[in-house]
Write a protein that holds these residues in place. Structure first.
Motif, PDB file in Angstrom:
ATOM      1  N   ILE A 169       0.889  -1.158   0.000  1.00 46.10           N
ATOM      2  CA  ILE A 169       0.000   0.000   0.000  1.00 46.10           C
ATOM      3  C   ILE A 169       0.925   1.204   0.000  1.00 46.10           C
ATOM      4  O   ILE A 169       1.847   1.285   0.815  1.00 46.10           O
ATOM      5  CB  ILE A 169      -0.919   0.012   1.232  1.00 46.10           C
ATOM      6  CG1 ILE A 169      -1.799  -1.244   1.249  1.00 46.10           C
ATOM      7  CG2 ILE A 169      -1.777   1.281   1.248  1.00 46.10           C
ATOM      8  CD1 ILE A 169      -2.617  -1.413   2.514  1.00 46.10           C
ATOM      9  N   SER A 170       0.698   2.127  -0.929  1.00 47.80           N
ATOM     10  CA  SER A 170       1.622   3.252  -1.044  1.00 47.80           C
ATOM     11  C   SER A 170       0.899   4.585  -1.142  1.00 47.80           C
ATOM     12  O   SER A 170      -0.291   4.652  -1.418  1.00 47.80           O
ATOM     13  CB  SER A 170       2.555   3.051  -2.242  1.00 47.80           C
ATOM     14  OG  SER A 170       1.811   2.879  -3.424  1.00 47.80           O
ATOM     15  N   MET A 171       1.669   5.615  -0.908  1.00 48.42           N
ATOM     16  CA  MET A 171       1.194   6.997  -0.958  1.00 48.42           C
ATOM     17  C   MET A 171       1.406   7.550  -2.363  1.00 48.42           C
ATOM     18  O   MET A 171       2.216   7.028  -3.121  1.00 48.42           O
ATOM     19  CB  MET A 171       2.006   7.851   0.024  1.00 48.42           C
ATOM     20  CG  MET A 171       1.864   7.475   1.482  1.00 48.42           C
ATOM     21  SD  MET A 171       0.237   7.825   2.152  1.00 48.42           S
ATOM     22  CE  MET A 171       0.223   9.614   2.209  1.00 48.42           C
TER      23      MET A 171
ATOM     24  N   GLU B 222       5.734  10.348  -0.674  1.00 47.61           N
ATOM     25  CA  GLU B 222       6.641   9.226  -0.427  1.00 47.61           C
ATOM     26  C   GLU B 222       7.758   9.565   0.550  1.00 47.61           C
ATOM     27  O   GLU B 222       8.221   8.694   1.282  1.00 47.61           O
ATOM     28  CB  GLU B 222       7.208   8.694  -1.744  1.00 47.61           C
ATOM     29  CG  GLU B 222       6.185   7.908  -2.536  1.00 47.61           C
ATOM     30  CD  GLU B 222       6.723   7.408  -3.862  1.00 47.61           C
ATOM     31  OE1 GLU B 222       7.755   7.917  -4.342  1.00 47.61           O
ATOM     32  OE2 GLU B 222       6.086   6.501  -4.421  1.00 47.61           O
ATOM     33  N   HIS B 223       8.165  10.833   0.592  1.00 49.69           N
ATOM     34  CA  HIS B 223       9.213  11.226   1.532  1.00 49.69           C
ATOM     35  C   HIS B 223       8.695  11.323   2.966  1.00 49.69           C
ATOM     36  O   HIS B 223       9.472  11.284   3.913  1.00 49.69           O
ATOM     37  CB  HIS B 223       9.841  12.557   1.093  1.00 49.69           C
ATOM     38  CG  HIS B 223       8.916  13.730   1.219  1.00 49.69           C
ATOM     39  ND1 HIS B 223       7.872  13.944   0.346  1.00 49.69           N
ATOM     40  CD2 HIS B 223       8.859  14.722   2.134  1.00 49.69           C
ATOM     41  CE1 HIS B 223       7.219  15.033   0.712  1.00 49.69           C
ATOM     42  NE2 HIS B 223       7.794  15.532   1.798  1.00 49.69           N
TER      43      HIS B 223
ATOM     44  N   PRO C  30       6.056   3.253   1.831  1.00 50.25           N
ATOM     45  CA  PRO C  30       5.012   2.274   1.522  1.00 50.25           C
ATOM     46  C   PRO C  30       4.902   1.207   2.612  1.00 50.25           C
ATOM     47  O   PRO C  30       5.872   0.913   3.317  1.00 50.25           O
ATOM     48  CB  PRO C  30       5.485   1.649   0.204  1.00 50.25           C
ATOM     49  CG  PRO C  30       6.401   2.663  -0.391  1.00 50.25           C
ATOM     50  CD  PRO C  30       7.057   3.348   0.772  1.00 50.25           C
ATOM     51  N   LEU C  31       3.729   0.655   2.726  1.00 51.37           N
ATOM     52  CA  LEU C  31       3.457  -0.414   3.685  1.00 51.37           C
ATOM     53  C   LEU C  31       3.488  -1.739   2.933  1.00 51.37           C
ATOM     54  O   LEU C  31       2.621  -2.007   2.109  1.00 51.37           O
ATOM     55  CB  LEU C  31       2.086  -0.200   4.338  1.00 51.37           C
ATOM     56  CG  LEU C  31       1.519  -1.318   5.211  1.00 51.37           C
ATOM     57  CD1 LEU C  31       2.471  -1.636   6.360  1.00 51.37           C
ATOM     58  CD2 LEU C  31       0.144  -0.925   5.730  1.00 51.37           C
TER      59      LEU C  31
ATOM     60  N   HIS D 131       0.852   2.005  10.793  1.00 53.29           N
ATOM     61  CA  HIS D 131       1.497   2.567   9.610  1.00 53.29           C
ATOM     62  C   HIS D 131       0.433   3.090   8.636  1.00 53.29           C
ATOM     63  O   HIS D 131       0.553   4.190   8.088  1.00 53.29           O
ATOM     64  CB  HIS D 131       2.364   1.490   8.941  1.00 53.29           C
ATOM     65  CG  HIS D 131       3.226   2.010   7.845  1.00 53.29           C
ATOM     66  ND1 HIS D 131       4.595   1.968   7.899  1.00 53.29           N
ATOM     67  CD2 HIS D 131       2.930   2.592   6.653  1.00 53.29           C
ATOM     68  CE1 HIS D 131       5.095   2.488   6.794  1.00 53.29           C
ATOM     69  NE2 HIS D 131       4.094   2.874   6.022  1.00 53.29           N
ATOM     70  N   PHE D 132      -0.627   2.313   8.434  1.00 51.43           N
ATOM     71  CA  PHE D 132      -1.728   2.714   7.557  1.00 51.43           C
ATOM     72  C   PHE D 132      -2.390   3.984   8.099  1.00 51.43           C
ATOM     73  O   PHE D 132      -2.755   4.882   7.324  1.00 51.43           O
ATOM     74  CB  PHE D 132      -2.729   1.565   7.439  1.00 51.43           C
ATOM     75  CG  PHE D 132      -3.797   1.752   6.396  1.00 51.43           C
ATOM     76  CD1 PHE D 132      -3.491   2.057   5.083  1.00 51.43           C
ATOM     77  CD2 PHE D 132      -5.135   1.583   6.735  1.00 51.43           C
ATOM     78  CE1 PHE D 132      -4.485   2.214   4.121  1.00 51.43           C
ATOM     79  CE2 PHE D 132      -6.135   1.730   5.794  1.00 51.43           C
ATOM     80  CZ  PHE D 132      -5.821   2.048   4.477  1.00 51.43           C
ATOM     81  N   HIS D 133      -2.526   4.086   9.403  1.00 53.27           N
ATOM     82  CA  HIS D 133      -3.091   5.284  10.033  1.00 53.27           C
ATOM     83  C   HIS D 133      -2.253   6.514   9.678  1.00 53.27           C
ATOM     84  O   HIS D 133      -2.802   7.571   9.322  1.00 53.27           O
ATOM     85  CB  HIS D 133      -3.149   5.079  11.555  1.00 53.27           C
ATOM     86  CG  HIS D 133      -3.987   6.068  12.281  1.00 53.27           C
ATOM     87  ND1 HIS D 133      -3.539   7.324  12.613  1.00 53.27           N
ATOM     88  CD2 HIS D 133      -5.252   5.982  12.746  1.00 53.27           C
ATOM     89  CE1 HIS D 133      -4.486   7.979  13.255  1.00 53.27           C
ATOM     90  NE2 HIS D 133      -5.549   7.179  13.352  1.00 53.27           N
ATOM     91  N   LEU D 134      -0.927   6.379   9.741  1.00 53.16           N
ATOM     92  CA  LEU D 134      -0.037   7.482   9.348  1.00 53.16           C
ATOM     93  C   LEU D 134      -0.258   7.873   7.890  1.00 53.16           C
ATOM     94  O   LEU D 134      -0.267   9.062   7.550  1.00 53.16           O
ATOM     95  CB  LEU D 134       1.430   7.091   9.545  1.00 53.16           C
ATOM     96  CG  LEU D 134       1.947   6.973  10.962  1.00 53.16           C
ATOM     97  CD1 LEU D 134       3.369   6.400  10.962  1.00 53.16           C
ATOM     98  CD2 LEU D 134       1.919   8.332  11.659  1.00 53.16           C
TER      99      LEU D 134
END
Length: 176
Positions: free
Chosen positions: A5-7, A12-13, A17-18, A117-120
């Protein structure tokens, strides 16, 4: 193989990614579907949970359910409420909301680490990054589709009391 799962690139900085194994991804999606099904009140909230529940590897294939945050079916007009709901859903999952519905005992520390991590990621995501085409394409009902992407009336599984996707119940599909 696993799933990621990525932004969007511009984030990205801020948040990497999770990445999760296939098994961890399944648990992650299941606990989000459970928590969100308990907490959802509005149709938009139900749709967000249905979208997550459709990331069911037992139906669509192992290692194929990763996504980018902007692919979620966000809407511009309701974004802040949708984001708050997803954050609340993640917090519920972190707290173990509904985990008793699982037929197994997940490795809590791993799942909670991924949920945090997903919450972030969700917290960092902003309205300007929404891809409205994602929602429009996902929610489109085709005339000959006997199993629409969003099941009419937002039915729930009789056994697990979670929202059904076009793939039916994510917990039943995975043997819970």
């Amino acid at each position: 193989m696993g799933n990621t799962i990525s932004m969007p690139r511009k984030f990205e900085h801020l948040v990497e990614p999770l990445g999760m194994s296939n098994g961890l991804t399944s648990v992650f999606m299941e606990v989000l579907a459970i928590s969100g099904s308990i907490l959802a009140k509005t149709n938009r909230e139900k749709e967000l949970i249905i979208w997550l529940a459709q990331r069911d590897q037992s139906v669509v294939g192992i290692g194929t359910v990763g996504f980018e945050i902007e692919e979620m079916p966000w809407t511009i007009d309701s974004f802040e409420r949708e984001k708050d709901f997803i954050l609340h859903t993640i917090s519920g999952a972190i707290d173990g909301l509904g985990w008793e519905r699982l037929s197994y005992e997940p490795r809590k520390d791993w799942v909670i680490e991924c949920l945090e991590h997903f919450h972030l990621m969700i917290n960092a995501f902003d309205k300007e990054s929404i891809n409205m085409n994602s929602y429009l394409e996902w929610s489109e009902i085709e005339e000959d589709d006997d199993r629409p992407t969003i099941p009419r009336g937002y039915p729930k599984c009789e056994k697990h009391d979670i929202y059904l996707s076009c793939h039916f119940c994510i917990l039943c599909n995975n043997g819970s």
